[in-house]
Design a protein around this motif. Structure first.
Motif, short mmCIF file in Angstrom:
data_model
loop_
_atom_site.label_atom_id
_atom_site.label_comp_id
_atom_site.label_asym_id
_atom_site.label_seq_id
_atom_site.Cartn_x
_atom_site.Cartn_y
_atom_site.Cartn_z
N GLU A 1 25.04 -15.81 2.80
CA GLU A 1 24.46 -15.35 1.54
C GLU A 1 25.50 -14.66 0.66
O GLU A 1 25.56 -14.85 -0.54
N GLY B 1 23.37 -15.32 -2.60
CA GLY B 1 22.00 -14.81 -2.55
C GLY B 1 21.11 -15.78 -1.80
O GLY B 1 21.59 -16.69 -1.12
N LEU C 1 17.11 -17.96 -2.07
CA LEU C 1 16.03 -18.39 -2.96
C LEU C 1 14.90 -17.37 -2.88
O LEU C 1 14.50 -16.96 -1.79
N ASP D 1 11.30 -13.27 -7.31
CA ASP D 1 12.28 -12.56 -8.12
C ASP D 1 12.94 -13.48 -9.15
O ASP D 1 13.92 -13.09 -9.80
N GLY D 2 12.42 -14.70 -9.26
CA GLY D 2 12.96 -15.64 -10.24
C GLY D 2 14.32 -16.22 -9.86
O GLY D 2 15.08 -16.65 -10.73
N VAL D 3 14.65 -16.23 -8.55
CA VAL D 3 15.92 -16.83 -8.12
C VAL D 3 15.67 -18.25 -7.62
O VAL D 3 15.01 -18.46 -6.60
N GLY D 4 16.14 -19.23 -8.39
CA GLY D 4 15.97 -20.64 -8.03
C GLY D 4 17.28 -21.24 -7.56
O GLY D 4 18.31 -20.57 -7.57
N GLU E 1 19.32 -23.22 -8.89
CA GLU E 1 20.42 -23.24 -9.87
C GLU E 1 21.11 -21.89 -10.02
O GLU E 1 22.22 -21.80 -10.56
N ASP E 2 20.47 -20.84 -9.49
CA ASP E 2 21.09 -19.51 -9.55
C ASP E 2 22.06 -19.28 -8.39
O ASP E 2 22.77 -18.28 -8.36
N LEU E 3 22.00 -20.17 -7.40
CA LEU E 3 22.86 -20.01 -6.23
C LEU E 3 23.91 -21.12 -6.21
O LEU E 3 23.78 -22.13 -6.90
N ASN E 4 24.92 -20.95 -5.37
CA ASN E 4 26.00 -21.93 -5.28
C ASN E 4 25.63 -23.04 -4.29
O ASN E 4 26.36 -23.30 -3.33
N THR F 1 15.60 -20.63 2.05
CA THR F 1 16.87 -21.17 1.59
C THR F 1 17.42 -22.19 2.58
O THR F 1 17.89 -23.27 2.19
#
Ligand SMILES: [Zn+2]
Length: 201
Positions: free
Chosen positions: A89, A112, A114, A118-121, A123-126, A155
């Protein structure tokens, strides 16, 4: 309002130190005072080291590690088995696994987990970078070493789905009894996971 005991420069130092994880306002005050007292032995060299780190620090475009070179020290290390990628992470997890020194693999930092709430999709991660690395070939195993939380598991499942059909083995860390741990202190979830993941002696 307390009376000022020192000038704005040292106050600013205290305020900035208080933002460092593990340091509250009280410890920041102590640290600042110590630094100021050790002006030449500590404050000067620390300021130089921070300035240099600030100028040189960058994120590795391959794995997401923090370093002063890109690709990073881990990515250019010829002695590593790059066919195994450990997915973590955060950079702190990469560093922790390296301290353990149990494997000589490559890494991928997601940045991070998913978390739809909290609105983490994705596309927000690598994650795209990870898929590109795997589809680029030469990877035989992905070890998903995310935290044992609901978000971590979500995730892990997402990544597994995305890599469906590719010739890569996907594994995750075992859940169970910590080394030196006593069964009586473990929660039911950990005990159940440990029983399920039992191994032959
Ligand atoms: Zn790297």
């Amino acid at each position: 309002m307390a009376k000022r005991v020192t000038g704005p420069e040292i106050e600013k130092l205290i305020q900035l130190l208080a933002k460092v994880p593990g340091l509250g306002p009280r410890s920041a005050r102590r640290a600042a005072l110590h630094l100021v007292k050790k002006k030449d032995q500590l404050l000067g060299p620390l300021a130089d080291a921070m300035g240099e780190a600030h100028r040189k620090v960058r994120i590795c475009s391959c794995c997401g590690n923090v370093d002063t070179i890109d690709p990073c020290t881990v990515c250019i290390d010829e002695r590593r088995d790059r066919s195994v990628i450990i997915v973590v992470e955060d950079v702190s997890d990469l560093w922790a696994l390296e301290r353990a020194g149990a494997m000589n693999a490559a890494y991928h930092v997601l940045g991070g987990t998913l978390s739809p709430l909290d609105g983490v999709g994705p596309e927000d991660l690598n994650i795209r970078g990870l898929i590109n690395r795997v589809t680029g070939g030469g990877v035989r195993e992905l070890i998903i070493a995310v935290n044992a939380t609901v978000e971590g598991q979500t995730t892990a499942h997402y990544i597994t789905d995305q890599l469906q059909g590719l010739d890569v083995r996907i594994t995750r860390l075992a859940h169970g009894v910590p080394v030196g741990g006593e069964l009586d202190y473990l929660d039911e979830g950990t005990l159940t996971a440990a029983l399920r993941a039992r191994t032959t002696i």
